[in-house]
Write an enzyme that holds these catalytic residues in place. Structure first.
Site, PDB file in Angstrom:
ATOM      1  N   LYS A   1       0.772  -1.132   0.004  1.00 34.09           N
ATOM      2  CA  LYS A   1       0.066  -0.106   0.040  1.00 34.09           C
ATOM      3  C   LYS A   1       0.866   1.391   0.051  1.00 34.09           C
ATOM      4  O   LYS A   1       2.044   1.297   0.604  1.00 34.09           O
ATOM      5  CB  LYS A   1      -1.157  -0.309   1.240  1.00 34.09           C
ATOM      6  CG  LYS A   1      -0.243   0.218   2.505  1.00 34.09           C
ATOM      7  CD  LYS A   1      -1.243   0.022   3.783  1.00 34.09           C
ATOM      8  CE  LYS A   1      -0.712   0.456   4.976  1.00 34.09           C
ATOM      9  NZ  LYS A   1      -0.187   1.814   5.145  1.00 34.09           N
TER      10      LYS A   1
ATOM     11  N   LYS B   1       0.891   0.625   9.938  1.00 28.81           N
ATOM     12  CA  LYS B   1       1.927   0.924   8.854  1.00 28.81           C
ATOM     13  C   LYS B   1       1.779   2.535   8.603  1.00 28.81           C
ATOM     14  O   LYS B   1       0.644   2.969   8.264  1.00 28.81           O
ATOM     15  CB  LYS B   1       1.928   0.127   7.761  1.00 28.81           C
ATOM     16  CG  LYS B   1       2.454  -1.448   8.113  1.00 28.81           C
ATOM     17  CD  LYS B   1       4.010  -1.492   8.691  1.00 28.81           C
ATOM     18  CE  LYS B   1       4.194  -2.702   9.133  1.00 28.81           C
ATOM     19  NZ  LYS B   1       3.367  -3.389  10.387  1.00 28.81           N
ATOM     20  N   ASP B   2       2.741   3.052   8.259  1.00 27.07           N
ATOM     21  CA  ASP B   2       2.653   4.278   7.696  1.00 27.07           C
ATOM     22  C   ASP B   2       1.730   4.688   6.480  1.00 27.07           C
ATOM     23  O   ASP B   2       1.970   3.926   5.484  1.00 27.07           O
ATOM     24  CB  ASP B   2       4.201   5.090   7.542  1.00 27.07           C
ATOM     25  CG  ASP B   2       5.008   5.088   8.701  1.00 27.07           C
ATOM     26  OD1 ASP B   2       5.099   6.232   9.379  1.00 27.07           O
ATOM     27  OD2 ASP B   2       5.676   4.002   9.055  1.00 27.07           O
ATOM     28  N   LYS B   3       1.183   5.734   6.357  1.00 30.95           N
ATOM     29  CA  LYS B   3       0.576   6.057   5.183  1.00 30.95           C
ATOM     30  C   LYS B   3       1.260   6.721   4.007  1.00 30.95           C
ATOM     31  O   LYS B   3       1.156   6.182   2.928  1.00 30.95           O
ATOM     32  CB  LYS B   3      -0.577   7.120   5.566  1.00 30.95           C
ATOM     33  CG  LYS B   3      -1.539   7.685   4.522  1.00 30.95           C
ATOM     34  CD  LYS B   3      -2.449   8.576   4.975  1.00 30.95           C
ATOM     35  CE  LYS B   3      -3.327   9.051   3.525  1.00 30.95           C
ATOM     36  NZ  LYS B   3      -4.566  10.148   4.112  1.00 30.95           N
TER      37      LYS B   3
END
Length: 343
Positions: free
Chosen positions: A46, A75-77
């Protein structure tokens, strides 16, 4: 929230995340799907998506309740991340997913159990620092030291919300202010408050140069374990800490549990004394005290230099951290972001 560094502090500057491709994260799973069962496990790449938003999309496209979707960690965007999700599909075939921009399904396998939080044990990182400015030799010496000794296990700034908003609101709530209206906010605010208190104690240990050494009365934690034991009960505790077998810990305050003693206890009480009202608030709502290692091992550390356009230099780093650790904490030891250099 400026925190003391353990290895001389950053003497170089650079751009830490010019694009999502400059910050890549990959889950290291110790459980692999068996190939059969009621749960479909999906590995998804993603970019520009929050973990929770992906979970909601999966639930919608699979026609199941959101609670039927599991994942191990957030998790980081604004990064490229690969992580696993699970969907509970008893008696159902694998759905056909329509992946929107920013999402890519990598593999899907069946398993007998849901993917629960904390299932994976580590995360791999590949980072690029563009427009690097500094002494390469000095930075490589810092990296070699980090590879041997690790770094202080601070919580990263992202734990506290944008502009430290979660920390501010959580502190106000625990001091008698307005409570969060949503359950999810409650967890975020409490986490931010306790993480800040931990960071304050750890910062003092860094200043005293005992973040990676035994302090009398310490509670120690074996590497890869959540268990605790008293340093004073082990005559070889000092040597084991130096060897990296066990780590000192600092408190995540709440209702008192297993306590440190002696000089370690005195240090913790002195640093936390100004936050007595906040800690009383944590205790009043039943948050239990926990401990977190003060040292963060940085495994499989590798680095290289790449030439960029117009003579610019790029530093590429790869390393592995245990879950709950922050790559930004590692980077804060060696790189000062360009946006922070003015003034």
């Amino acid at each position: 929230m400026s925190l003391p560094c353990a290895h001389g502090g950053p003497a170089s500057t650079g751009v830490l995340k010019a694009s999502p491709a400059d910050f890549q994260v990959f889950e290291h799973m110790h459980v692999r799907p068996e190939g059969e069962g009621e749960h479909l496990w999906l590995e998804i790449e993603k970019t520009g998506w929050n973990t929770e938003d992906v979970a909601l999309l999966l639930a919608k496209q699979a026609g199941v309740h959101r609670l039927a979707v599991g994942y191990s960690g957030l998790k980081d965007k604004y990064a490229i991340t690969r992580q696993w999700f699970s969907l509970h599909l008893p008696g159902k075939a694998d759905p056909e997913f329509d992946w929107p921009p920013g999402l890519r399904g990598l593999q899907g396998l069946r398993h007998r159990r849901k993917l629960n939080r904390g299932t994976h044990r580590a995360n791999g990182f590949v980072l690029r620092v563009t427009d690097f400015q500094g002494d390469r030799q000095q930075l490589e010496q810092q990296l070699a030291t980090i590879e041997r000794q690790g770094v202080p296990n601070y919580f990263g700034e992202q734990r506290f919300g944008r502009g430290a908003g979660n920390l501010v609101r959580g502190t106000e709530w625990l001091c008698g202010g307005e409570a969060p209206r949503k359950k999810a906010l409650r967890g975020l605010w409490l986490s931010a408050v306790r993480s800040n208190l931990f960071n304050q104690v750890l910062a003092e240990r860094v200043n005293r140069q005992c973040w990676d050494r035994v302090l009398a009365g310490d509670l120690l934690q074996p590497q890869g374990s959540r268990g605790l034991f008293l340093a004073d009960d082990d005559t070889e505790a000092g040597e084991r800490v130096i060897a990296g077998e066990v780590h000192p810990t600092a408190p995540l305050p709440g209702v008192p549990g297993m306590a440190s003693s002696g000089p370690c206890r005195e240090l913790e009480q002195r640093i936390l004394a100004p936050y007595a009202t906040v800690i009383d608030g944590l205790c009043s709502i039943g948050v239990e005290e926990a401990r977190r290692a003060t040292r963060l091992p940085v495994r499989e550390l590798q680095w290289s230099w790449q030439a960029e356009r117009e003579g610019e230099v790029c530093l590429e780093l790869a390393f592995t951290l245990p879950t709950g650790a922050f790559a930004t904490t590692v980077m804060a030891e060696i790189i000062k972001p360009e946006s922070e250099t003015s003034g």
